[in-house]
Write a protein that holds these residues in place. Structure first.
Motif, PDB file in Angstrom:
ATOM      1  N   LEU A   1      -8.835 -22.974 -16.897  1.00 40.93           N
ATOM      2  CA  LEU A   1      -7.439 -22.955 -16.972  1.00 40.93           C
ATOM      3  C   LEU A   1      -5.569 -23.028 -16.206  1.00 40.93           C
ATOM      4  O   LEU A   1      -5.037 -22.967 -16.791  1.00 40.93           O
ATOM      5  N   ALA A   2      -6.564 -22.026 -15.309  1.00 41.21           N
ATOM      6  CA  ALA A   2      -4.836 -21.668 -14.293  1.00 41.21           C
ATOM      7  C   ALA A   2      -5.004 -22.737 -13.689  1.00 41.21           C
ATOM      8  O   ALA A   2      -3.489 -22.931 -12.795  1.00 41.21           O
ATOM      9  N   MET A   3      -6.138 -23.984 -12.901  1.00 44.50           N
ATOM     10  CA  MET A   3      -5.543 -24.832 -12.266  1.00 44.50           C
ATOM     11  C   MET A   3      -4.505 -25.540 -13.511  1.00 44.50           C
ATOM     12  O   MET A   3      -3.922 -26.526 -13.249  1.00 44.50           O
ATOM     13  N   GLU A   4      -5.035 -25.680 -14.447  1.00 44.82           N
ATOM     14  CA  GLU A   4      -3.976 -26.457 -15.633  1.00 44.82           C
ATOM     15  C   GLU A   4      -2.781 -25.797 -15.720  1.00 44.82           C
ATOM     16  O   GLU A   4      -1.748 -26.934 -15.509  1.00 44.82           O
ATOM     17  N   ASP A   5      -2.489 -24.467 -15.279  1.00 43.86           N
ATOM     18  CA  ASP A   5      -1.120 -23.744 -14.991  1.00 43.86           C
ATOM     19  C   ASP A   5      -0.320 -24.372 -14.095  1.00 43.86           C
ATOM     20  O   ASP A   5       0.860 -24.103 -13.922  1.00 43.86           O
ATOM     21  N   ALA A   6      -1.046 -24.824 -12.779  1.00 46.56           N
ATOM     22  CA  ALA A   6      -0.297 -25.092 -11.999  1.00 46.56           C
ATOM     23  C   ALA A   6      -1.021 -26.851 -11.570  1.00 46.56           C
ATOM     24  O   ALA A   6      -0.465 -26.890 -10.349  1.00 46.56           O
ATOM     25  N   GLY A   7      -1.093 -27.593 -12.663  1.00 43.33           N
ATOM     26  CA  GLY A   7      -0.909 -28.452 -12.893  1.00 43.33           C
ATOM     27  C   GLY A   7      -2.104 -28.999 -11.334  1.00 43.33           C
ATOM     28  O   GLY A   7      -1.761 -30.336 -11.019  1.00 43.33           O
TER      29      GLY A   7
ATOM     30  N   ASN B   1      -3.346 -31.276   1.646  1.00 42.61           N
ATOM     31  CA  ASN B   1      -2.275 -31.164   0.852  1.00 42.61           C
ATOM     32  C   ASN B   1      -2.628 -30.641  -0.605  1.00 42.61           C
ATOM     33  O   ASN B   1      -0.653 -31.006  -1.307  1.00 42.61           O
ATOM     34  N   LEU B   2      -2.904 -29.400  -0.956  1.00 46.93           N
ATOM     35  CA  LEU B   2      -2.528 -29.198  -2.613  1.00 46.93           C
ATOM     36  C   LEU B   2      -2.617 -27.912  -2.112  1.00 46.93           C
ATOM     37  O   LEU B   2      -2.793 -27.090  -3.372  1.00 46.93           O
ATOM     38  N   VAL B   3      -2.966 -27.626  -1.300  1.00 48.16           N
ATOM     39  CA  VAL B   3      -2.726 -25.696  -0.281  1.00 48.16           C
ATOM     40  C   VAL B   3      -1.678 -24.514  -1.587  1.00 48.16           C
ATOM     41  O   VAL B   3      -2.341 -23.877  -1.535  1.00 48.16           O
ATOM     42  N   ALA B   4      -0.453 -25.683  -1.825  1.00 47.02           N
ATOM     43  CA  ALA B   4       0.430 -24.730  -2.173  1.00 47.02           C
ATOM     44  C   ALA B   4      -0.215 -24.229  -4.532  1.00 47.02           C
ATOM     45  O   ALA B   4      -0.026 -23.183  -4.691  1.00 47.02           O
ATOM     46  N   GLU B   5      -0.329 -25.243  -4.566  1.00 43.11           N
ATOM     47  CA  GLU B   5      -0.886 -25.748  -6.293  1.00 43.11           C
ATOM     48  C   GLU B   5      -2.580 -24.695  -5.985  1.00 43.11           C
ATOM     49  O   GLU B   5      -2.855 -23.938  -6.714  1.00 43.11           O
ATOM     50  N   ILE B   6      -3.262 -24.253  -4.690  1.00 43.80           N
ATOM     51  CA  ILE B   6      -5.017 -23.504  -4.672  1.00 43.80           C
ATOM     52  C   ILE B   6      -4.100 -22.337  -4.399  1.00 43.80           C
ATOM     53  O   ILE B   6      -4.362 -21.436  -5.577  1.00 43.80           O
ATOM     54  N   GLU B   7      -2.786 -22.253  -4.415  1.00 38.40           N
ATOM     55  CA  GLU B   7      -2.907 -20.636  -3.596  1.00 38.40           C
ATOM     56  C   GLU B   7      -1.629 -20.296  -5.404  1.00 38.40           C
ATOM     57  O   GLU B   7      -2.245 -19.311  -5.703  1.00 38.40           O
ATOM     58  N   ASP B   8      -0.994 -21.010  -6.156  1.00 37.94           N
ATOM     59  CA  ASP B   8      -0.836 -20.857  -7.024  1.00 37.94           C
ATOM     60  C   ASP B   8      -1.693 -20.521  -8.835  1.00 37.94           C
ATOM     61  O   ASP B   8      -1.635 -19.876  -9.340  1.00 37.94           O
ATOM     62  N   THR B   9      -2.903 -21.544  -7.853  1.00 42.11           N
ATOM     63  CA  THR B   9      -3.781 -21.107  -9.600  1.00 42.11           C
ATOM     64  C   THR B   9      -4.170 -20.241  -9.225  1.00 42.11           C
ATOM     65  O   THR B   9      -4.623 -19.402 -10.041  1.00 42.11           O
ATOM     66  N   ALA B  10      -4.353 -19.969  -7.875  1.00 40.92           N
ATOM     67  CA  ALA B  10      -5.149 -17.703  -7.360  1.00 40.92           C
ATOM     68  C   ALA B  10      -4.845 -17.411  -8.253  1.00 40.92           C
ATOM     69  O   ALA B  10      -4.798 -16.437  -8.824  1.00 40.92           O
ATOM     70  N   LYS B  11      -3.011 -17.501  -8.119  1.00 43.29           N
ATOM     71  CA  LYS B  11      -2.407 -15.884  -8.752  1.00 43.29           C
ATOM     72  C   LYS B  11      -2.769 -16.208 -10.683  1.00 43.29           C
ATOM     73  O   LYS B  11      -2.645 -14.921 -10.632  1.00 43.29           O
ATOM     74  N   ARG B  12      -2.554 -17.424 -10.754  1.00 40.26           N
ATOM     75  CA  ARG B  12      -2.399 -16.963 -11.842  1.00 40.26           C
ATOM     76  C   ARG B  12      -3.698 -17.174 -12.422  1.00 40.26           C
ATOM     77  O   ARG B  12      -3.611 -16.488 -13.480  1.00 40.26           O
TER      78      ARG B  12
ATOM     79  N   SER C   1      -5.374 -14.728 -11.160  1.00 41.65           N
ATOM     80  CA  SER C   1      -5.343 -13.304 -11.555  1.00 41.65           C
ATOM     81  C   SER C   1      -4.517 -12.944 -12.628  1.00 41.65           C
ATOM     82  O   SER C   1      -5.526 -11.800 -13.714  1.00 41.65           O
ATOM     83  N   GLU C   2      -3.273 -13.457 -12.934  1.00 42.73           N
ATOM     84  CA  GLU C   2      -2.699 -12.883 -13.710  1.00 42.73           C
ATOM     85  C   GLU C   2      -3.555 -13.264 -15.130  1.00 42.73           C
ATOM     86  O   GLU C   2      -3.459 -12.799 -16.610  1.00 42.73           O
ATOM     87  N   ARG C   3      -4.605 -14.299 -15.478  1.00 39.80           N
ATOM     88  CA  ARG C   3      -5.415 -14.293 -16.700  1.00 39.80           C
ATOM     89  C   ARG C   3      -6.417 -13.330 -16.585  1.00 39.80           C
ATOM     90  O   ARG C   3      -6.011 -13.028 -17.752  1.00 39.80           O
ATOM     91  N   LYS C   4      -6.485 -12.786 -15.578  1.00 35.50           N
ATOM     92  CA  LYS C   4      -7.816 -11.972 -15.637  1.00 35.50           C
ATOM     93  C   LYS C   4      -7.012 -10.980 -16.406  1.00 35.50           C
ATOM     94  O   LYS C   4      -7.573 -10.397 -17.283  1.00 35.50           O
ATOM     95  N   ARG C   5      -6.278 -10.484 -15.659  1.00 34.76           N
ATOM     96  CA  ARG C   5      -5.347  -9.044 -16.340  1.00 34.76           C
ATOM     97  C   ARG C   5      -5.169  -9.652 -17.574  1.00 34.76           C
ATOM     98  O   ARG C   5      -5.370  -8.089 -18.552  1.00 34.76           O
TER      99      ARG C   5
END
Length: 671
Positions: free
Chosen positions: A136-142, A183-194, A196-200
Motif C-alpha cells: 500500500l505504501a508503494m502505491e502511495d509512492a507511485g 533509478n527508483l531510490v527517491a520512490e523507495i525512500e518515499d515508500t519507507a516514509k509512507r 512508517s506513517e501507515r503503521k503509526r
C-alpha cells in the motif's frame, strides 16, 4: 541512584554446585565482578552453563531477579537458560527478564507506548501483514504504476528492514544490494516514509519497530533511559557476535544509564550472520568501548575429540582478525577428520549414503548423524539418493527439496509431458501466467480436456482465442516452452527436459513471482543434475512424487519411531551438535561462496562458517568434495578445485581416503 547491598556469601548448596559443575575458568567467569565483562566461549565450552550460573550467582548474592536482563539470540535459548536456572534457584528464575531483543522490546514498549505516540494496545504485524502494508505504501509512492517492472513488495520491505538493522542510509543499501533499482531510490525512500506513517496511523508495529521504537524511547526521552537504567542492575547478552548495531546501542545505553554492569558472552570465531546485519565489531571492539572490561576465555572443549579440536584450531587460526584462543579437548582420543574426494557429485552422494547406512547398522541412531552444507541446493542430489534408499531424513534449512514451490512448478512441466491429462499440473502452470485466475484456468482446462490430446490442443487457435488478450503473448511463450521440452527427448534424457525449462520463460516467472530467485534457479539446475542419473522421465517423476513416503515417516528396521537423519545448512546448525557430521561439496566457488569472496572480510567470514560446521562434530568428522561437477545438461562437466579450507590445514591433522570404484560400496584409506 538506588543502592543494593549484596550478601558476601552464597549458600552452601549452591557453592557446592559451583565447585562440582564448573571448571576453574568457568567458575571465575560466572563469579566475575561488577562492571563490564567479556566471556569468550569457544564451541562446546559450556557457555550456556556459565551464563546460567552467572545469573544464579548474582541472585544468590542479593541482586533482585527482576533487575537482571538476559538477552538471548533465540527464544529456545532463553527457555533453556530459565529452565536450568530454575533448577539452581527455584521460582525466582521466572522473574528474570529473559528473552530475545524483540521479546524484551515488546515488553518494554507495552508499558511505554503512549510516550512514543502509540496506544498500549498496539498490534504487531507478522511478515505477511507487513508486506501488505508495504504494498500500500508503494502505491502511495507511485512505485506500483510500473506494472511488470515494479519491484516486489517483499524486495522493498527487505531493503527497508536491512537498512535499519545495519544502521545505514536506505539509498546506500539499494546501491549495494539492488543496484537495478538505483533509478527508483527517491520512490523507495518515499515508500519507507509512507510505510512508517501507515503503521503509526494503524497503531501497528512490525518486528523492526520493536527495536527502533525502543531506541527512540532511549534516545529521545532521557527520563525513560534513566528509568530503564535503574530497573536493570545487571545486563547479560548471549551470542554477542550475532547482534547488530541498533541492538548493541540499546543495551550499552541502558547499562551506561545504570550501574554499568554488562556481561557480553559469545565467540567472535562464530560470527556468521553478516547477511542478516550482524556487526562483527560488536564483540571484537567490546574492550575498546569498555577499556576496564575483564576478559575470560573458555577454552576447554567438552564436545569434540582432540583430533577434531586440533583440526578446528588449525582452520580458524588462519583468520587474521579476532581474539586469540586455543581450544583444548577434555575428551579421550578418537580418529582424525576424514577427507574424501569423489569422482563427481553422484559418487559423493553414494559414498555419504553408504556411510550413513553403515553407521546405522553399527548402532548409531540416524538422529545422531548430520549432513551440513554451505548452500541449500548442495543437498539436492543427496536428497534424491536418500529417497531412493529409503533413509528417513529431516531438513532443518527450510522445506525439503521436493516440497518447494519452484520445484513443484518444474515437476508439473514434466508431469504434462508424461501424462497430458494431468489436470492439477495444467492448472498449476496456467495459474502462473499473469491474467489467468482460477476461473479462467478451469475454463481452459475443460477446453483442453475435451480434446484427444491436451498437449497438442494447447497450441490450437481456439484455445488461444479463449485466453485473455493481455495474456496471449505469455501464453504463446508457454506453449513454445512445452514444444521445446517435448523436442528435448525427455523420456530418455530427463535432464534435457529440465534444461529446456530453464532455457524457456519459466526463469522470468521465478524472478517475478518468488523471493531469492537466483537460489531457486540454482535449485532447479541441481534438479537437472539429479535427473541426469535417470534414463526414464517416468521413473524420475515417480521417485520425486513418492519422496514424502520416505521422509521423516518411515522407521528403519530396528529404529525408533521418528528417527531421522538431519540435513541442515551450517547457519541453521549453529549451537547444535551430532556424533557424526558430514560436510559435502567442499570446492572452490562453492565453499567458500564465490559471491562472499568479493566482499570485504568475506573470506574470513566464510572460514568462520566452515569453523562452525566442523565444530558441530563430537566423534567423527567427514569432509567430501567432487572432482568434477555437472550442470545437468546445461553445459560441459567442470573440473573442480578442493576448497582452500581443506588444503590450507596441515595434512597430518586429517586422514585422506579414496573411493574404490570397482566396488561401489567399498572405500579404503590411503597409506
Amino acid at each position: 541512584m538506588r543502592k543494593i547491598k549484596l550478601r558476601s556469601t552464597i549458600d552452601d548448596r549452591l557453592r557446592a554446585q559451583f565447585g562440582s559443575d564448573l571448571n576453574p575458568t568457568q567458575r571465575e567467569a560466572a563469579m566475575a565482578p561488577d562492571g563490564a565483562n567479556l566471556i569468550l566461549a569457544g564451541p562446546g565450552s559450556g557457555k550456556t552453563r556459565v551464563i546460567t550460573y552467572r545469573v544464579a550467582y548474582l541472585i544468590a548474592r542479593g541482586v533482585p531477579a527482576e533487575s537482571i536482563l538476559l538477552v538471548t539470540f533465540t527464544r529456545r535459548a532463553a527457555r533453556e537458560m530459565v529452565s536450568r536456572l530454575e533448577g539452581l534457584i527455584g521460582a525466582q528464575a521466572g522473574r528474570v527478564w529473559a528473552g530475545t531483543f524483540h521479546h524484551i522490546g515488546h515488553r518494554i514498549l507495552r508499558k511505554s507506548a503512549e510516550v512514543l505516540g502509540y496506544a498500549p494496545n498496539f498490534t504487531i504485524l507478522d511478515s505477511e501483514d507487513a508486506q501488505d502494508l508495504v504494498k500500500l505504501a508503494m502505491e502511495d509512492a507511485g512505485l506500483t504504476g510500473m506494472k511488470k517492472m515494479a519491484p516486489k513488495p517483499a524486495t522493498i520491505g527487505h531493503l527497508i528492514s536491512y537498512a535499519f538493522n545495519v544502521d545505514r542510509p536506505l539509498a546506500e543499501i539499494v546501491a549495494d544490494r539492488s543496484p537495478d533499482l538505483l533509478n527508483l531510490v527517491a520512490e523507495i525512500e518515499d515508500t519507507a516514509k509512507r510505510y512508517s506513517e501507515r503503521k503509526r496511523r494503524s497503531n501497528c508495529m512490525d518486528y523492526d519497530d520493536l527495536l527502533s521504537q525502543w531506541g527512540r524511547l532511549i534516545r529521545e526521552f532521557p527520563e525513560q533511559r534513566q528509568l530503564l537504567g535503574k530497573q536493570f542492575d545487571h545486563l547479560l547478552v548471549d551470542e554477542m557476535q550475532d547482534t547488530n548495531t541498533p541492538q548493541i546501542a540499546l543495551i550499552e545505553a541502558i547499562a551506561a544509564a545504570g550501574a554499568g554492569n554488562l556481561t557480553a558472552v559469545g565467540d567472535d570465531a562464530q560470527s556468521i550472520y553478516r547477511f542478516r546485519g550482524a556487526n562483527y565489531d560488536n564483540i571484537l571492539k567490546f574492550p575498546d568501548r569498555h577499556p576496564n572490561a575483564h576478559i575470560y576465555r573458555l577454552e576447554t572443549n567438552y564436545r569434540s575429540t582432540p583430533e577434531i579440536v586440533a583440526f578446528t584450531n588449525a582452520s580458524i587460526g588462519l583468520n587474521q582478525g579476532g581474539f586469540s584462543k586455543t581450544l583444548v579437548s577434555a575428551r579421550a582420543c578418537g580418529i582424525k577428520p576424514l577427507i574424501v574426494p569423489a569422482s563427481d557429485s553422484y559418487e559423493e552422494s553414494e559414498f555419504i549414503c553408504q556411510q550413513i547406512l553403515d553407521l546405522r547398522e553399527s548402532g548409531i541412531d540416524l538422529n545422531r548423524i548430520a549432513v551440513l552444507y554451505r548452500n541449500h541446493h548442495d543437498s539436492i542430489v543427496l536428497q534424491g539418493d536418500l529417497v531412493t534408499r529409503g533413509i528417513p531424513y529431516v531438513v532443518r534449512s527450510g522445506l525439503r527439496f521436493f516440497e518447494q514451490a519452484h520445484i513443484k512448478d518444474t515437476l508439473c512441466y514434466l508431469r504434462i509431458i508424461v501424462n497430458s491429462r494431468d489436470e492439477s499440473a495444467w492448472r498449476r502452470l496456467l495459474l502462473l501466467l499473469p491474467g489467468i485466475g482460477p476461473a479462467k484456468a478451469s475454463a481452459l482446462w475443460e477446453q483442453l480436456a475435451s480434446s484427444s490430446d491436451p498437449l497438442q490442443a494447447v497450441a490450437e487457435r481456439a484455445v488461444m482465442d479463449s485466453v485473455p488478450v493481455k495474456s496471449r503473448g505469455l501464453f504463446a511463450g508457454f506453449v513454445g516452452d512445452l514444444r521445446k521440452i517435448q523436442a528435448a527427448n525427455p523420456e530418455k534424457e530427463p535432464a534435457s527436459a529440465i534444461a529446456a525449462v530453464l532455457a524457456g520463460g519459466y526463469p522470468s516467472t521465478v524472478r517475478s513471482k518468488y523471493e531469492r530467485p537466483d537460489n531457486r534457479l540454482a535449485d532447479i539446475e541441481q534438479m537437472g543434475v539429479l535427473a541426469a542419473k535417470y534414463d526414464s522421465l517416468e521413473r524420475l517423476i515417480a521417485d520425486l512424487l513418492l519422496s514424502g513416503e520416505h521422509v521423516g515417516v518411515d522407521t528403519m528396521e530396528g529404529g525408533e519411531p521418528g528417527e531421522a537423519l538431519v540435513l541442515s545448512s551450517i547457519h541453521q546448525a549453529k549451537g547444535l551438535e551430532w556424533s557424526r557430521v558430514f560436510i559435502p561439496r567442499l570446492i572452490e566457488d562453492g565453499f567458500p561462496n564465490s559471491r562472499s569472496l568479493n566482499e570485504e572480510g568475506g573470506e574470513e567470514e566464510e572460514r568462520r562458517i566452515f569453523y562452525v560446521g566442523i565444530t558441530r562434530a563430537m566423534d567423527e568428522l567427514t569432509l567430501t568434495y567432487p572432482l568434477t561437477i555437472s550442470r545437468g545438461g546445461r553445459g560441459p562437466t567442470m573440473i573442480t578445485k578442493p576448497s582452500r579450507f581443506l588444503i590450507e590445514i596441515p595434512p597430518e591433522l586429517s586422514e585422506s581416503a579414496v573411493i574404490e570404484t570397482e566396488d561401489a560400496n567399498a572405500w579404503a584409506l590411503e597409506d
